[in-house]
Motif scaffolding. Structure first.
Motif, short mmCIF file in Angstrom:
data_model
loop_
_atom_site.label_atom_id
_atom_site.label_comp_id
_atom_site.label_asym_id
_atom_site.label_seq_id
_atom_site.Cartn_x
_atom_site.Cartn_y
_atom_site.Cartn_z
N GLU A 144 45.58 24.39 -12.67
CA GLU A 144 45.29 23.04 -13.14
C GLU A 144 43.97 22.97 -13.91
OE1 GLU A 144 45.66 20.11 -10.07
OE2 GLU A 144 47.24 21.23 -9.06
N GLY A 145 43.04 23.84 -13.57
CA GLY A 145 41.76 23.88 -14.26
C GLY A 145 41.05 22.55 -14.24
N SER A 146 40.47 22.16 -15.37
CA SER A 146 39.69 20.92 -15.45
C SER A 146 40.56 19.67 -15.35
CB SER A 146 38.89 20.88 -16.76
OG SER A 146 39.78 20.98 -17.87
N SER A 147 41.88 19.85 -15.48
CA SER A 147 42.76 18.68 -15.39
C SER A 147 43.07 18.28 -13.95
CB SER A 147 44.08 18.98 -16.12
OG SER A 147 44.77 20.05 -15.47
N ALA A 148 42.60 19.10 -13.00
CA ALA A 148 42.88 18.80 -11.59
C ALA A 148 42.21 17.50 -11.18
CB ALA A 148 42.38 19.94 -10.71
N GLU A 149 42.91 16.73 -10.38
CA GLU A 149 42.37 15.48 -9.87
C GLU A 149 41.60 15.72 -8.58
OE1 GLU A 149 45.33 12.53 -9.40
OE2 GLU A 149 46.07 12.67 -11.46
N GLY A 150 40.32 15.32 -8.59
CA GLY A 150 39.51 15.44 -7.39
C GLY A 150 39.17 16.88 -7.07
N ASN A 151 38.84 17.11 -5.80
CA ASN A 151 38.45 18.43 -5.33
C ASN A 151 39.66 19.35 -5.30
OD1 ASN A 151 37.61 20.65 -3.62
ND2 ASN A 151 35.87 19.37 -3.03
N TYR A 152 39.43 20.64 -5.61
CA TYR A 152 40.54 21.60 -5.54
C TYR A 152 41.07 21.73 -4.11
CZ TYR A 152 39.21 23.08 -10.25
OH TYR A 152 38.93 23.13 -11.59
N PHE A 153 40.20 21.55 -3.14
CA PHE A 153 40.61 21.69 -1.74
C PHE A 153 41.38 20.47 -1.28
CE2 PHE A 153 37.31 24.88 -1.73
CZ PHE A 153 37.79 25.85 -0.85
N ALA A 154 42.52 20.70 -0.63
CA ALA A 154 43.27 19.60 -0.02
C ALA A 154 42.46 19.04 1.16
CB ALA A 154 44.62 20.11 0.47
N SER A 155 42.60 17.76 1.41
CA SER A 155 41.86 17.13 2.51
C SER A 155 42.29 17.72 3.85
CB SER A 155 42.11 15.63 2.52
OG SER A 155 41.64 15.05 1.32
N ARG A 156 41.32 17.81 4.75
CA ARG A 156 41.66 18.27 6.10
C ARG A 156 42.57 17.24 6.76
NH1 ARG A 156 39.53 22.67 7.99
NH2 ARG A 156 37.56 23.51 7.21
N ARG A 157 43.45 17.75 7.58
CA ARG A 157 44.35 16.86 8.32
C ARG A 157 43.66 16.45 9.62
NH1 ARG A 157 49.43 20.81 7.76
NH2 ARG A 157 47.68 22.27 7.74
N ASP A 158 43.47 15.16 9.81
CA ASP A 158 42.72 14.66 10.96
C ASP A 158 43.36 15.08 12.28
OD1 ASP A 158 40.95 13.50 9.30
OD2 ASP A 158 41.53 11.42 9.68
N PHE A 159 44.66 15.17 12.32
CA PHE A 159 45.31 15.45 13.60
C PHE A 159 44.98 16.86 14.08
CE2 PHE A 159 48.55 17.50 11.04
CZ PHE A 159 49.09 18.47 11.86
N ILE A 160 44.76 17.82 13.14
CA ILE A 160 44.39 19.17 13.55
C ILE A 160 43.01 19.16 14.18
CG2 ILE A 160 43.76 21.47 12.70
CD1 ILE A 160 46.07 21.31 10.78
N SER A 161 42.08 18.43 13.57
CA SER A 161 40.73 18.33 14.12
C SER A 161 40.76 17.69 15.50
CB SER A 161 39.83 17.53 13.19
OG SER A 161 39.66 18.18 11.95
N LYS A 162 41.56 16.64 15.63
CA LYS A 162 41.60 15.93 16.91
C LYS A 162 42.26 16.79 18.00
CE LYS A 162 41.50 11.32 14.89
NZ LYS A 162 42.25 10.09 14.58
N ILE A 163 43.29 17.52 17.63
CA ILE A 163 43.92 18.42 18.61
C ILE A 163 42.95 19.51 19.02
CG2 ILE A 163 45.70 20.19 18.90
CD1 ILE A 163 47.56 18.43 17.22
N ALA A 164 42.22 20.07 18.04
CA ALA A 164 41.25 21.13 18.34
C ALA A 164 40.17 20.62 19.28
CB ALA A 164 40.62 21.64 17.04
N LEU A 165 39.69 19.40 19.03
CA LEU A 165 38.67 18.81 19.90
C LEU A 165 39.23 18.55 21.30
CD1 LEU A 165 36.94 16.29 17.47
CD2 LEU A 165 35.89 18.32 18.51
#
Length: 411
Positions: free
Chosen positions: A102-123
């Motif tokens: 996608e290069g410079s045409s990518a929308e927002g950060n290249y990294f996909a957002s973290r999924r909250d449920f994984i963080s909550k399960i880990a905690l």
């Protein structure tokens, strides 16, 4: 210095990941600030107590609690780190793919957002060891358990049918911080009303003076046929510095005197006979003998010079590796060997009769409980006290009661 830098770097990485997860459950800046404050205090206290630490200088209560609180935070954070790194295994390749496609045409950060449920399960998962460790520090180390066994032997002398033995091991009196809890445990031992009480080593961490506050309490121990003991690796004072060999020798002599004051008959590669109705039971006690760099002062031949091959024998030997390497294949048949030493690593999971696990199994083949090979039994006591980590998680302090019965041998 380099190992400290690596250690601190790993801790910081774990902290950053844990903080990312923590932000999924609150956005309150005061709470988030408290997270960092607690984390910095714990790691700062740990580094302060252990930077330049030399085991030969001794291990104090402040060292123990600095280590305990550090572990209480590190273990949950490592669980969160593993969970979130698992998510990054997918996020990072995806980000690289987007960068090149996608290069410079990518929308927002290249990294996909973290999924909250994984963080909550880990905690949520991490909260389990955190709560367990905190419980282990404040309650678990005094959660005394009486474990009872009945062992049957065809060649047990008739006069000793129903004979009860209480085993205690690894007291480590220098670690205690609650006199009343120790007093409760001594009363619990006496309530078993055993015929004999056998202590299998490590009365102190390093110095005889550690035992002084507890002499009166341990002096309450009672058994019809007396109290007997052997030395463990910590009893020799090998792990601290002494001004002279004479001072070290005097420390050991003081410990022997303290044990005598309590009422223990200390067996130093010696044997005693307990007699009933014209029959006898041989009680053998060796000094510490262990693999892996531990002292090898135990002398089985010397200890049994007055013991006959057909005597019924109970052997006290602190380290279970002695049984593994020397005792069970000896020319003499040792009906029951009592050891300790491992503490069950003071951490593990046990469901009595069903499941037993501890990191101790990676170091010791025989690490907790009763074992039977070639008709010879070994009991590895999980320990009465604790050392280094100021608590116990899942592996509770143990008082062992063994009843000897005449009959068909226990399989």
């Amino acid at each position: 210095m380099m190992r400290w830098l690596i250690f601190i770097l790993i801790y910081i990485i774990a902290d950053l990941y844990a903080f990312q997860a923590f932000r999924t459950i609150t956005k309150n800046n005061w709470v988030l600030g408290l997270y960092w404050l607690i984390s910095l205090l714990v790691i700062g206290n740990f580094v302060y107590n252990y930077y330049g630490f030399n085991r030969s200088d001794g291990f104090s209560h402040r060292h123990a609690f600095a280590f305990g609180f550090f572990i209480a935070l590190l273990v949950p954070k490592m669980i969160v780190l593993i969970a979130m790194l698992g998510e990054d295994i997918f996020r990072v390749p995806q980000a690289i793919y987007r960068y090149f496609t996608e290069g410079s045409s990518a929308e927002g950060n290249y990294f996909a957002s973290r999924r909250d449920f994984i963080s909550k399960i880990a905690l949520g998962v991490a909260a389990i060891p955190f709560a367990s460790i905190i419980y282990g520090i404040y309650k678990g180390k005094y959660n005394f358990k009486v474990l009872k066994y009945t062992l049957t032997f065809e060649d047990l002398p008739d006069a000793f049918d129903g004979y009860k033995v209480t085993q205690v091991s690894d007291i480590h009196s220098g670690s205690f911080d609650d006199v009343n809890k120790v007093d409760y445990a001594i009363n619990l031992i006496n309530e078993q009303e055993s015929d004999v009480i056998l202590f299998t080593g490590d009365m102190v961490n390093n110095k005889a003076e550690e035992l002084k506050p507890y002499l009166g309490i341990f002096g309450k121990l009672k058994a019809k046929d007396g109290l007997y003991s052997v030395l463990g690796n910590h009893d020799y004072g090998d792990y601290v510095s002494w001004n002279s060999e004479a001072a070290k020798h005097q420390n050991l002599e003081d410990l022997k005197a303290h044990q005598k004051e309590i009422g223990f008959d200390l067996l130093l590669n010696e044997s005693r006979f307990i007699e009933r109705g014209g029959q006898r039971l041989a009680l053998v006690g060796v000094e510490n003998w262990g693999t892996g760099g531990f002292k090898k002062a135990g002398d089985l031949k010397k200890a049994t010079k007055d013991v006959h091959a057909n005597d019924f024998k109970i052997l006290m030997s602190h380290d279970p590796t002695h049984w593994e390497k020397k005792v069970k294949d000896d020319d003499y048949h040792y009906h029951l060997t009592l050891s300790g030493h491992t503490h069950g690593m003071q951490f593990g999971i046990e469901i009595p009769g069903w499941f037993k696990w501890s990191p101790a199994k990676w170091r010791y083949k025989y690490w907790a409980g009763m074992y039977n090979e070639m008709g010879q039994f070994l009991n590895v006591n999980r320990g009465f006290g604790y050392l280094a980590f100021p608590g116990r998680v899942g592996i509770w302090p143990e008082i062992t009661v063994i009843e000897l019965k005449k009959g068909t041998a226990t399989a």
